[in-house]
Design a protein around this motif. Structure first.
Motif, short mmCIF file in Angstrom:
data_model
loop_
_atom_site.label_atom_id
_atom_site.label_comp_id
_atom_site.label_asym_id
_atom_site.label_seq_id
_atom_site.Cartn_x
_atom_site.Cartn_y
_atom_site.Cartn_z
N CYS A 69 43.47 31.62 33.39
CA CYS A 69 43.38 30.86 34.39
C CYS A 69 41.80 30.93 34.66
O CYS A 69 41.13 31.74 34.39
N GLU A 70 41.42 29.70 35.27
CA GLU A 70 39.93 29.71 35.64
C GLU A 70 39.57 30.70 36.60
O GLU A 70 40.08 31.13 37.73
N ARG A 71 38.57 31.43 36.36
CA ARG A 71 37.80 32.44 37.16
C ARG A 71 37.21 31.72 38.46
O ARG A 71 36.36 31.13 38.10
N MET A 72 37.78 32.26 39.48
CA MET A 72 37.36 31.76 41.10
C MET A 72 36.75 33.03 41.92
O MET A 72 36.38 32.59 42.80
N GLY A 73 36.55 34.08 41.35
CA GLY A 73 36.18 35.24 42.08
C GLY A 73 35.64 36.36 41.22
O GLY A 73 36.15 36.44 39.99
N GLN A 74 35.19 37.33 42.03
CA GLN A 74 34.90 38.76 41.11
C GLN A 74 36.05 39.41 40.62
O GLN A 74 36.09 40.12 39.68
N THR A 75 37.01 39.40 41.60
CA THR A 75 38.27 40.45 41.19
C THR A 75 39.57 39.52 41.15
O THR A 75 39.67 38.80 42.05
N LEU A 76 40.36 39.75 40.25
CA LEU A 76 41.88 39.36 40.09
C LEU A 76 42.84 40.13 40.88
O LEU A 76 42.80 41.29 40.42
N LEU A 77 43.16 39.50 42.05
CA LEU A 77 44.01 40.52 42.69
C LEU A 77 45.54 40.45 42.06
O LEU A 77 45.92 41.49 42.04
N ARG A 78 46.05 39.34 41.80
CA ARG A 78 47.25 39.40 40.98
C ARG A 78 47.59 38.09 40.48
O ARG A 78 46.79 36.95 40.74
N SER A 79 48.42 37.76 39.50
CA SER A 79 49.07 36.53 38.89
C SER A 79 50.50 36.57 38.98
O SER A 79 51.15 37.53 38.65
N VAL A 80 51.04 35.53 39.33
CA VAL A 80 52.25 35.16 39.63
C VAL A 80 52.75 34.35 38.56
O VAL A 80 51.97 32.99 38.26
N ASP A 81 53.66 34.73 37.56
CA ASP A 81 54.43 33.81 36.58
C ASP A 81 55.44 32.82 37.11
O ASP A 81 56.39 33.58 37.77
N TYR A 82 55.52 31.75 36.71
CA TYR A 82 56.49 31.00 36.87
C TYR A 82 57.67 31.16 35.80
O TYR A 82 57.33 31.57 34.63
N LYS A 83 59.07 30.81 35.95
CA LYS A 83 59.91 31.02 34.90
C LYS A 83 59.60 29.99 33.81
O LYS A 83 59.62 28.76 34.07
N ALA A 84 59.68 30.60 32.55
CA ALA A 84 59.43 29.55 31.42
C ALA A 84 60.54 28.77 31.22
O ALA A 84 61.72 29.17 31.50
N PRO A 85 60.46 27.29 31.04
CA PRO A 85 61.56 26.51 30.68
C PRO A 85 62.34 27.05 29.41
O PRO A 85 61.70 27.69 28.45
#
Length: 317
Positions: A300-316
């Protein structure tokens, strides 16, 4: 006499060239691009902190072209045939000086089946060279494509430089993976599609079908180059995750198309990808075949200094 190959390279039985390989990478089935989640970033400035989001994408990238062939210089990738030819000349010189015989590949044992001569024990050389499209597809559009750890046209594995392990199977022939039936095999006996054992990861394979033998060799090479610290002469393409970037796991057989895919390049170019075992295919007349190894990346594109979390969608499915 073994050094003649270095001075007068033999004509390669090449069946595919770089422009064809680059064009073949434009495959929706192989790339499988999708929005896979969302990333949450913390961006701080002297005026305070804010939370920003960016889209997480997942797609496959062509990592390497893995070629299997029966003699030095037989790499079916036209522009890269000289690499195996030159390294093969060096190997022949070394092996010849030590054993008094010429290094070669092909079928080591043959048996008559229905009136025809078919080989069961085969030896093949193999190369893994960075796919020429990996940087063209990977990282080309910020936020929408991920960068690959592989570099175009870089040799990651040349069996002619890994001659001892590739010809003897040592020390891997003593590993539990090589001694225990059913462990680390491409396909399964239960499904009646067992193509061969992954260990020992050498150039010898027992398989009457030459296409399947080549696939097993290619799978072994991918197994090596996507790991670190293996007892072979090679460069690893394995990368480490970092905030907003998730590289693929090491290649593992029998995991479907989630872990990796293969695209057949030679003798017949395919516009789709599959995981081995993938049915019956005609073998190359000259025994030289090439495949593109694809692996999945998420980013994912870096938008800040710290990645708080990432949420994954269910893969098809």
């Amino acid at each position: 006499m073994a050094n003649i190959a270095l001075i007068f390279p033999q004509k390669s039985s090449a069946t595919i060239n770089t422009p064809q390989i680059i064009k073949s990478a434009v495959s929706k089935d192989c790339i499988s691009w999708r929005v896979s989640g969302m990333c949450y970033w913390l961006k701080c400035t002297p005026f305070g902190c804010v939370t920003l989001t960016s889209m997480k994408v997942t797609h496959f990238l062509p990592q390497a072209v893995v070629s299997t062939y029966v003699g030095p210089g037989g790499n079916p990738w036209q522009e890269m045939a000289f690499v195996s030819q030159t390294a093969g000349g060096l190997e022949s010189s070394i092996v010849g000086s030590l054993t008094g015989v010429t290094a070669g590949g092909g079928n080591a044992a043959e048996a008559k089946v229905q009136g025809k001569r078919r080989s069961s024990l085969k030896f093949k050389y193999a190369d893994a060279i960075g796919h020429p499209s990996t940087s063209i597809i990977g990282g080309s559009v910020a936020g929408y494509s991920c960068s690959s750890s592989a570099k175009p046209l870089v040799p990651y594995f040349l069996s002619t430089l890994d001659s001892f392990a590739w010809r003897t199977g040592l020390p891997e022939s003593l590993y539990p993976e090589a001694l225990m039936p059913g462990l680390r095999e491409l396909g399964t006996q239960i499904s009646a599609n067992m193509w061969g054992n992954i260990y020992p990861r050498s150039g010898f394979v027992t398989q009457t079908d030459d296409d399947k033998a080549s696939a097993v060799i290619a799978q072994r090479v991918a197994d090596i180059i996507t790991r670190t610290g293996q007892p072979h002469v090679y460069q690893s393409i394995k990368d480490l995750p970092r905030p907003g970037y998730w590289p693929p796991d090491s290649v593992t057989e029998n995991t479907g198309k989630q872990n990796h895919k293969w695209q057949r390049l030679s003798p017949k170019l395919s516009n789709s990808c599959a995981a081995f075992p993938d049915g019956n295919h005609p073998a190359a007349v000259n025994g030289n075949q090439a495949y593109a190894l694809w692996q999945p990346y998420s980013c994912c594109e870096r938008m800040g200094q710290t990645l708080l979390r990432s949420v994954d969608y269910k893969a098809p499915q």
